[in-house]
Structure formats: C-alpha cells, structure tokens
Write a protein that holds these residues in place. Structure first.
Motif, short mmCIF file in Angstrom:
data_model
loop_
_atom_site.label_atom_id
_atom_site.label_comp_id
_atom_site.label_asym_id
_atom_site.label_seq_id
_atom_site.Cartn_x
_atom_site.Cartn_y
_atom_site.Cartn_z
N LEU A 1 25.39 33.59 28.97
CA LEU A 1 25.74 34.25 27.72
C LEU A 1 25.04 35.60 27.69
CD1 LEU A 1 27.09 34.01 24.92
CD2 LEU A 1 24.95 33.01 24.09
N GLU A 2 25.84 36.66 27.61
CA GLU A 2 25.28 38.01 27.66
C GLU A 2 25.58 38.75 26.36
OE1 GLU A 2 25.39 39.36 32.25
OE2 GLU A 2 27.33 38.78 31.40
N ILE A 3 24.59 39.51 25.92
CA ILE A 3 24.71 40.29 24.70
C ILE A 3 24.80 41.76 25.07
CG2 ILE A 3 23.67 40.84 22.47
CD1 ILE A 3 22.31 37.89 24.38
N VAL A 4 25.90 42.39 24.70
CA VAL A 4 26.07 43.83 24.88
C VAL A 4 25.48 44.50 23.65
CG1 VAL A 4 27.69 45.71 25.32
CG2 VAL A 4 28.18 43.41 26.19
N SER A 5 24.51 45.37 23.86
CA SER A 5 23.72 45.85 22.73
C SER A 5 23.17 47.24 22.99
CB SER A 5 22.55 44.86 22.52
OG SER A 5 21.57 45.38 21.64
N LEU B 1 28.78 52.61 30.98
CA LEU B 1 30.08 53.26 31.06
C LEU B 1 31.17 52.25 31.37
CD1 LEU B 1 31.78 55.84 31.14
CD2 LEU B 1 31.17 56.08 33.55
N GLY B 2 30.89 51.32 32.28
CA GLY B 2 31.89 50.32 32.66
C GLY B 2 32.28 49.44 31.49
N PRO C 1 16.34 58.05 18.97
CA PRO C 1 16.04 58.30 20.38
C PRO C 1 17.26 58.18 21.28
CG PRO C 1 15.52 56.05 19.85
CD PRO C 1 16.01 56.67 18.57
N ASN C 2 17.16 58.77 22.44
CA ASN C 2 18.05 58.42 23.56
C ASN C 2 17.60 57.04 24.05
OD1 ASN C 2 18.65 58.20 26.53
ND2 ASN C 2 19.68 60.14 26.13
N THR C 3 18.54 56.15 24.33
CA THR C 3 18.15 54.76 24.63
C THR C 3 18.24 54.38 26.11
OG1 THR C 3 20.40 54.00 24.07
CG2 THR C 3 18.71 53.90 22.33
N VAL C 4 18.45 55.35 26.98
CA VAL C 4 18.53 55.01 28.41
C VAL C 4 17.23 54.35 28.89
CG1 VAL C 4 18.68 55.95 30.75
CG2 VAL C 4 20.27 56.74 28.98
N GLU C 5 16.09 54.89 28.48
CA GLU C 5 14.82 54.32 28.91
C GLU C 5 14.64 52.89 28.37
OE1 GLU C 5 12.29 55.94 31.00
OE2 GLU C 5 14.21 56.89 31.40
N TYR D 1 24.53 49.26 26.32
CA TYR D 1 25.61 50.03 25.70
C TYR D 1 24.96 51.21 24.98
CZ TYR D 1 30.07 50.94 23.37
OH TYR D 1 31.25 51.50 22.96
N GLN D 2 25.51 52.39 25.14
CA GLN D 2 24.96 53.57 24.49
C GLN D 2 25.87 54.01 23.34
OE1 GLN D 2 23.04 56.69 27.13
NE2 GLN D 2 24.29 55.61 28.64
N LEU D 3 25.38 53.84 22.14
CA LEU D 3 26.14 54.31 20.98
C LEU D 3 26.22 55.82 20.94
CD1 LEU D 3 24.79 51.85 18.27
CD2 LEU D 3 27.11 51.92 19.17
#
Length: 224
Positions: A11-15, A178-179, A104-108, A50-52
């Motif tokens: 079970l995976e949460i995209v967040s 991105l995918g 913030p940018n959330t990549v980190e 996921y990047q909003l």
C-alpha cells in the motif's frame, strides 16, 4: 520456526510534505490500518513523491505572499487555512498556520523519505515532517532540519549521510514524481495497492478501511 504473516500487498501513499490534506489523510490511514490489523489484514507501507509546486524555487518563498498570489488574496488563503484547521481538529491533529512562515521546495523532503525506505521508517519520517511543518513551523526545505527529523524518526547513520551528501535519490524522486503526474494522478493524498490506484482524498478511517478491504478482495479474485 514462526514466520510473520504475509501482507495483503504493498500500500503506497502518493503525497507531498506540504499538503495539509496528506497529514489529515495519514492520520485517517493510521486509523484504517488499526481497524484492518484487528481483522488480520496488514500491508507493506510505502510513500511516493508528488510535487504540488514543481516550479518552487530551491530556497522556497515567503508563505503569506505566495499564498495570496496563488489564491487571489490573503483573506482567501486564511479562509482555506481555517477549513484545514477545522478538518485537522476533527482528525485529532493541530495545525499552527501562525508558525508557518515559508513555503518550501519539497524535493529534499522527498529525498529523505525515499532514503528512509530500506530501514522501514518511511511512515515515521513522513509523520515527523508533517508535524515539523504544520505544527512546529519548521522549514522542511532546509537540509539540516530534515536530517534532524530523519534521525529522530530512526533513520540509520548511513542513510542520513547519503542524504546529507545531496545527490542520493534525487533523480529517482524527480522521475517518480513526474511519472505519477503523467500517469494521471493530480491530487494527493492518493492511495495505491500493488500499483493500482484506489482513491484520492483524506476520507475517514472507516471508509478507508472499507476501500482497502474491497480492493484486496478484487485483486485476489483477479489473481484467481
């Protein structure tokens, strides 16, 4: 020799770490997992990035100005914050929007969560980041802040060292975010079981549990 019971699937949460509904959704998810655990139904849990705000500057921006521009006015932003706070209280969590000074940018943050995977502490790291941002007003775009939260959540030293070096998991996070967007996911939190999209949204625990239960039955029937 005793062996652990098999899980019902992954079970995976995209967040995104700055999505308030993702924290509310995680809180409801924890309740749903407790309900299903009592029935003998467990899952292997994972988190997906996921990047909003994929175009957010690396250093982030001042939150009030950004939100006013995004939603048309500071008053409208505050109205939305009030709705989130009310939903949070209903879920048993407190949002401190007065302490949240930067978006913030959330990549980190996504890198940290991904690197927590091998140690099995992604779920704990996600919770730490939600609390750090939404309740304590910390800048979760700051690598030092993130490292401290990862350590507190139980990430091993080697994973934290890889995170601190700055490059580990970056390409994977960017590519996967991105995918997922290209695959049609446009809202978070979203929940996947064995990479089948189940639903999106922070629905109450009982409804989540029913959705997960039904998905397990459908996938079992398909496999048979």
């Amino acid at each position: 020799m005793d062996t652990a019971p098999a899980t019902a699937g992954r079970l995976e949460i995209v967040s995104d770490a700055i999505c308030p509904w993702c924290w509310i959704g995680k809180t409801h998810l924890d309740g749903a997992l407790e309900i299903l655990r009592a029935e003998g139904l467990t899952f292997d849990i994972g988190w997906l990035p996921y990047q909003l705000n994929p175009d957010m500057p690396t250093e982030g921006v001042e939150r009030a100005t950004y939100r006013a521009q995004k939603f048309g006015s500071l008053e409208r932003s505050q109205q939305l914050d009030a709705q989130v706070a009310e939903a949070g209280r209903a879920a048993g969590i407190e949002f401190r929007h007065d302490l949240m000074l930067r978006t913030p940018n959330t990549v980190e943050a996504h890198r940290l969560i991904r690197l927590a995977g091998p140690a099995g502490v992604q779920h704990a790291v996600a919770e730490r980041l939600f609390r750090a941002y939404f309740q304590e007003g910390k800048d979760i775009g700051d690598r030092a802040v993130l490292s401290a939260e990862g350590e507190a959540a139980g990430m091993p030293a080697e994973a934290l060292a890889a995170f601190a070096a700055g490059g580990a998991a970056r390409e994977e996070v960017m590519g996967e975010s991105l995918g997922l967007a290209q695959a049609g996911i446009s809202g978070v939190p979203s929940f996947l079981l064995d990479r089948h999209l189940l639903f999106s949204g922070a629905m109450p625990a009982e409804r989540m549990a029913a959705g997960f239960r039904r998905a397990v039955e459908i996938l079992k029937a398909q496999a048979a």
